[in-house]
Each structure stands twice: as structure tokens, then as C-alpha cells.
Design a protein around this motif. Structure first.
Motif, PDB file in Angstrom:
ATOM      1  N   ASN A 132      10.997  31.111  27.275  1.00  0.00           N
ATOM      2  CA  ASN A 132      11.704  31.138  29.076  1.00  0.00           C
ATOM      3  C   ASN A 132      10.750  29.871  28.858  1.00  0.00           C
ATOM      4  OD1 ASN A 132      11.757  30.135  32.154  1.00  0.00           O
ATOM      5  ND2 ASN A 132      12.539  32.484  32.511  1.00  0.00           N
ATOM      6  N   PRO A 133      11.291  28.766  28.877  1.00  0.00           N
ATOM      7  CA  PRO A 133      10.872  27.389  29.738  1.00  0.00           C
ATOM      8  C   PRO A 133      10.192  27.390  30.578  1.00  0.00           C
ATOM      9  CG  PRO A 133      13.579  27.151  30.034  1.00  0.00           C
ATOM     10  CD  PRO A 133      12.897  28.322  29.921  1.00  0.00           C
ATOM     11  N   ASP A 134      10.667  27.387  31.789  1.00  0.00           N
ATOM     12  CA  ASP A 134       9.157  27.767  33.145  1.00  0.00           C
ATOM     13  C   ASP A 134       7.948  28.984  32.659  1.00  0.00           C
ATOM     14  OD1 ASP A 134      11.342  26.394  34.380  1.00  0.00           O
ATOM     15  OD2 ASP A 134      11.460  28.324  36.000  1.00  0.00           O
ATOM     16  N   THR A 135       8.644  30.124  31.997  1.00  0.00           N
ATOM     17  CA  THR A 135       6.880  30.880  31.824  1.00  0.00           C
ATOM     18  C   THR A 135       6.553  30.248  30.743  1.00  0.00           C
ATOM     19  OG1 THR A 135       8.932  32.243  31.584  1.00  0.00           O
ATOM     20  CG2 THR A 135       6.213  33.404  31.137  1.00  0.00           C
ATOM     21  N   GLN A 136       7.032  29.516  29.224  1.00  0.00           N
ATOM     22  CA  GLN A 136       5.348  28.739  28.593  1.00  0.00           C
ATOM     23  C   GLN A 136       5.094  27.358  29.941  1.00  0.00           C
ATOM     24  OE1 GLN A 136       8.049  26.719  26.035  1.00  0.00           O
ATOM     25  NE2 GLN A 136       6.457  26.718  24.637  1.00  0.00           N
ATOM     26  N   SER A 137       5.680  26.327  30.559  1.00  0.00           N
ATOM     27  CA  SER A 137       4.936  25.823  30.811  1.00  0.00           C
ATOM     28  C   SER A 137       3.918  26.320  32.019  1.00  0.00           C
ATOM     29  CB  SER A 137       6.698  24.997  31.590  1.00  0.00           C
ATOM     30  OG  SER A 137       5.927  24.226  32.843  1.00  0.00           O
ATOM     31  N   TYR A 138       4.146  27.510  33.106  1.00  0.00           N
ATOM     32  CA  TYR A 138       3.345  28.328  33.555  1.00  0.00           C
ATOM     33  C   TYR A 138       2.389  28.379  32.956  1.00  0.00           C
ATOM     34  CZ  TYR A 138       1.665  31.680  36.681  1.00  0.00           C
ATOM     35  OH  TYR A 138       0.605  32.611  36.967  1.00  0.00           O
ATOM     36  N   ASN A 139       2.607  29.421  31.734  1.00  0.00           N
ATOM     37  CA  ASN A 139       1.037  29.944  31.023  1.00  0.00           C
ATOM     38  C   ASN A 139       0.285  28.133  30.579  1.00  0.00           C
ATOM     39  OD1 ASN A 139       2.477  32.088  31.715  1.00  0.00           O
ATOM     40  ND2 ASN A 139       3.501  32.045  29.387  1.00  0.00           N
ATOM     41  N   GLU A 140       1.109  27.055  29.914  1.00  0.00           N
ATOM     42  CA  GLU A 140       0.514  26.097  29.595  1.00  0.00           C
ATOM     43  C   GLU A 140      -0.262  25.516  30.329  1.00  0.00           C
ATOM     44  OE1 GLU A 140       3.370  24.771  26.128  1.00  0.00           O
ATOM     45  OE2 GLU A 140       3.021  22.771  27.633  1.00  0.00           O
ATOM     46  N   VAL A 141      -0.242  25.055  31.584  1.00  0.00           N
ATOM     47  CA  VAL A 141      -0.447  24.822  32.617  1.00  0.00           C
ATOM     48  C   VAL A 141      -1.054  25.137  34.224  1.00  0.00           C
ATOM     49  CG1 VAL A 141      -0.094  22.601  34.467  1.00  0.00           C
ATOM     50  CG2 VAL A 141       1.110  22.429  32.805  1.00  0.00           C
ATOM     51  N   GLY A 142      -0.943  26.379  34.224  1.00  0.00           N
ATOM     52  CA  GLY A 142      -1.581  27.017  35.148  1.00  0.00           C
ATOM     53  C   GLY A 142      -0.524  27.164  36.075  1.00  0.00           C
ATOM     54  N   LEU A 143       0.732  26.290  36.480  1.00  0.00           N
ATOM     55  CA  LEU A 143       1.067  26.501  37.550  1.00  0.00           C
ATOM     56  C   LEU A 143       2.865  26.098  37.636  1.00  0.00           C
ATOM     57  CD1 LEU A 143       1.361  22.876  38.600  1.00  0.00           C
ATOM     58  CD2 LEU A 143      -0.179  23.400  38.761  1.00  0.00           C
ATOM     59  N   LEU A 144       4.080  25.565  38.173  1.00  0.00           N
ATOM     60  CA  LEU A 144       4.746  25.264  37.860  1.00  0.00           C
ATOM     61  C   LEU A 144       5.602  25.325  39.406  1.00  0.00           C
ATOM     62  CD1 LEU A 144       7.491  26.089  36.772  1.00  0.00           C
ATOM     63  CD2 LEU A 144       7.910  28.188  37.535  1.00  0.00           C
ATOM     64  N   VAL A 145       6.687  24.051  39.473  1.00  0.00           N
ATOM     65  CA  VAL A 145       7.148  23.651  40.854  1.00  0.00           C
ATOM     66  C   VAL A 145       8.443  24.328  40.564  1.00  0.00           C
ATOM     67  CG1 VAL A 145       7.267  21.612  42.529  1.00  0.00           C
ATOM     68  CG2 VAL A 145       5.077  22.787  41.055  1.00  0.00           C
ATOM     69  N   PHE A 177      10.260  35.473  39.177  1.00  0.00           N
ATOM     70  CA  PHE A 177       9.450  34.348  38.285  1.00  0.00           C
ATOM     71  C   PHE A 177       7.764  34.845  38.333  1.00  0.00           C
ATOM     72  CE2 PHE A 177       5.886  31.912  37.414  1.00  0.00           C
ATOM     73  CZ  PHE A 177       6.395  31.523  36.118  1.00  0.00           C
ATOM     74  N   PRO A 178       7.597  36.100  39.061  1.00  0.00           N
ATOM     75  CA  PRO A 178       6.662  36.704  38.325  1.00  0.00           C
ATOM     76  C   PRO A 178       6.793  38.233  38.326  1.00  0.00           C
ATOM     77  CG  PRO A 178       6.058  36.034  41.336  1.00  0.00           C
ATOM     78  CD  PRO A 178       7.506  35.655  41.154  1.00  0.00           C
ATOM     79  N   VAL A 179       7.732  38.620  38.241  1.00  0.00           N
ATOM     80  CA  VAL A 179       8.208  39.732  37.802  1.00  0.00           C
ATOM     81  C   VAL A 179       8.792  39.451  36.261  1.00  0.00           C
ATOM     82  CG1 VAL A 179       9.762  41.502  37.665  1.00  0.00           C
ATOM     83  CG2 VAL A 179       9.498  41.058  39.849  1.00  0.00           C
ATOM     84  N   ASN A 180       8.811  38.206  36.025  1.00  0.00           N
ATOM     85  CA  ASN A 180       9.467  37.466  34.578  1.00  0.00           C
ATOM     86  C   ASN A 180       8.078  37.225  33.761  1.00  0.00           C
ATOM     87  OD1 ASN A 180      11.604  38.828  34.585  1.00  0.00           O
ATOM     88  ND2 ASN A 180      12.472  36.382  35.312  1.00  0.00           N
ATOM     89  N   ALA A 181       7.493  36.779  34.377  1.00  0.00           N
ATOM     90  CA  ALA A 181       6.123  36.350  33.919  1.00  0.00           C
ATOM     91  C   ALA A 181       4.894  36.896  33.544  1.00  0.00           C
ATOM     92  CB  ALA A 181       5.492  35.178  34.163  1.00  0.00           C
ATOM     93  N   LEU A 182       5.300  38.063  34.485  1.00  0.00           N
ATOM     94  CA  LEU A 182       4.171  39.694  34.214  1.00  0.00           C
ATOM     95  C   LEU A 182       4.381  40.850  33.531  1.00  0.00           C
ATOM     96  CD1 LEU A 182       2.436  39.179  38.419  1.00  0.00           C
ATOM     97  CD2 LEU A 182       1.491  38.280  36.159  1.00  0.00           C
TER      98      LEU A 182
END
Ligand code: SIN
Ligand code: MN
Length: 262
Positions: free
Chosen positions: A5-18, A80-85
Motif C-alpha cells: 500500500n503506497p500510504d504504508t510504504q511512505s509512512y514506513n519510510e518517513v515515519g509520518l503520513l498526511v 490506517f493504524p489497523v492496516n499499517a499495524l
């Protein structure tokens, strides 16, 4: 291979997502009205700016007011937290940071997980915070500022700024109980390009990692910068309630999974 998921990928790289334009302006107005009534009613968990009657924060509102109990189940926040975690989450912490015009004071550099681990006994940084911007966030109203990618550093050196047994207020005041060491900050932040302060409209939602280094400056603006911050923790990462030093409005002891509403 399944594309991540592009959101999860970007969150994992940067540590945040807007996410922009998540809540409508009428929804934001309603949340603000509910906050005004909440403050007028008077509840546990409210903290003021130093030597002042200006409110700095309100904590644990989801425990005391059904409107906020319901808000944490909103799919725009909890999915998002459910998916990413990778599974069910419950709310470890709910807070409103007011950052009132001209009076709203700074938040020194820190990592959130240090508080959840040392004060509340959370085992691992398997949580995600979701911040709802209730006002437009600008360079002037003390935007939340991050060191991009710093969440990969695990727990960094912190300096204790209060007594070990100082009360919960020391963990959310202008001088924070655990602040990141200056040497560490210089080491992990080689240049200003690594600093990132998401400036976004009211109604945006920001997700951020428990280990990302962050801070915010005092307000020099004539407008407020109110923000609701909800921390979702995995239901397989619950603290032992016996190790939770802070009152329940700072660290929830009810580990029931959030039932997401769409
Ligand atoms: C936080 O660090 O938890 C919030 C900081 C802010 O509201 O600026
Ligand atoms: Mn924080």
C-alpha cells in the motif's frame, strides 16, 4: 508480488503520513464546539500553560464524553493504524492540544514511545498517532515539526528534566520529563532538509510513528492551532496495568479493540 500500500510504504519510510481534506469544515466546526462545551463542563486531565490560566491540553476526553468516544471509531482515523499495524487497535491516549494564539507554548524535542514505555509500560512501539488539524497549520502557529526518517533510530538518549516521580503534568508541559539530548539531535539531523513541518488545512489528518523525533515552537500567530491527537495501540501490545504510573486519562487501561465505523 503484491504491491505494498503506497500510504504504508511512505509512512514506513518517513515515519509520518498526511491526508488532506479528510474532515469537512462543518465537521471541524462541530468538533470545536464539542471541545468548548467539554472545557466548560470541567474534567480531569486538563493542563494549563505555565503560570497561566490558558489551557494547554485536555487528556482522556474519550473516557468522559460520548462524542469523543465515538470519534475514535471513525474509519478516517482508525483504518490506517489497523492496516499499517496489521490488526486490531485500541486507544492508548486521547488528547487535545490547544496551542492558543500567542500564548501556546513550545513542545521540546522528544519521542513519544519513551513516555508510553517508561510511564505506561507499553512493551513495543507498535502504535500510531492520528492528529486531526482543527485549524489551518502555518509556519506561525507552532506547527508540529518532525525529523524525517528518525523513527528508524529506536530509542534515543533522553535527558530527564524533572524528578523521576514527578506527576503526569511533567510529561505534557513546556518542559518535558524526557527531552532528546542536543548531541543526539545534531547526530541524527545532519541538515535542515530533514526537518519537516506539515502545513495543511483544517480537516487534514496526520499519522505519525511512536519513535519519530518531533517538537513544536511557541505560537507567534493571532490564530489558535488546535489539534486532536489519538494514539492507537495494537491489542497485542498492551501494557501490564500494574506498571501504568499515570492516571487513566493519560494511559487507557481498557484494551477493547476499536470497532471501526464508516
Ligand atoms: C506532541 O508532541 O504530542 C504534541 C506537540 C504539539 O501539539 O505541538
Ligand atoms: Mn509527542
Amino acid at each position: 508480488m503484491i504491491n505494498p500500500n503506497p500510504d504504508t510504504q511512505s509512512y514506513n519510510e518517513v515515519g509520518l503520513l498526511v491526508h488532506n481534506d479528510v474532515f469537512s469544515l462543518s465537521e471541524i466546526e462541530h468538533i470545536k464546539q464539542m471541545i468548548d462545551s467539554y472545557v466548560q463542563e470541567g474534567h480531569n486531565g486538563i493542563i494549563f500553560e505555565r503560570d497561566s490560566e490558558v489551557i494547554r491540553g485536555a487528556h482522556g476526553c474519550h473516557l468522559y464524553d460520548p462524542f469523543f468516544t465515538d470519534l475514535v471509531t471513525d474509519h478516517r482515523l482508525a483504518t490506517f493504524p489497523v492496516n499499517a499495524l496489521g490488526g486490531d487497535v485500541y486507544v492508548h491516549q486521547f488528547k487535545i492540544n490547544f496551542k492558543f494564539a500567542l500564548d501556546g507554548a513550545r513542545w521540546p524535542w522528544h519521542q513519544d514511545f519513551v513516555y508510553w514505555q517508561r510511564e505506561d509500560g507499553m512493551p513495543a512501539p507498535r502504535a500510531i498517532s492520528a492528529a486531526i488539524f482543527l485549524d489551518d497549520v502555518t509556519e506561525f502557529n507552532g506547527p508540529l515539526t518532525f525529523i524525517r526518517g528518525s523513527h528508524v533510530n529506536a530509542e534515543l538518549n533522553q535527558t530527564l528534566q524533572h524528578d523521576e516521580d514527578a506527576c503526569w503534568r511533567s510529561t505534557v508541559g513546556e518542559i518535558l520529563k524526557y527531552e532528546l539530548d542536543r548531541d543526539v539531535l545534531k547526530e541524527i539531523c545532519e541538515d535542515h532538509d530533514m526537518l519537516f513541518a506539515p502545513k495543511a488545512k483544517a480537516g487534514s489528518v496526520l499519522f505519525f510513528h511512536p519513535l519519530i523525533a518531533h517538537s513544536s515552537a511557541s505560537s507567534i500567530s493571532f490564530g489558535d492551532r488546535k489539534m486532536v491527537i489519538i494514539t492507537y495501540n495494537r491489542t497485542n501490545n498492551t501494557p501490564n496495568p500494574k506498571n501504568m504510573k499515570r492516571p487513566e486519562f493519560m494511559g487507557n487501561k481498557n484494551f477493547t479493540a476499536v470497532k471501526i465505523k464508516s
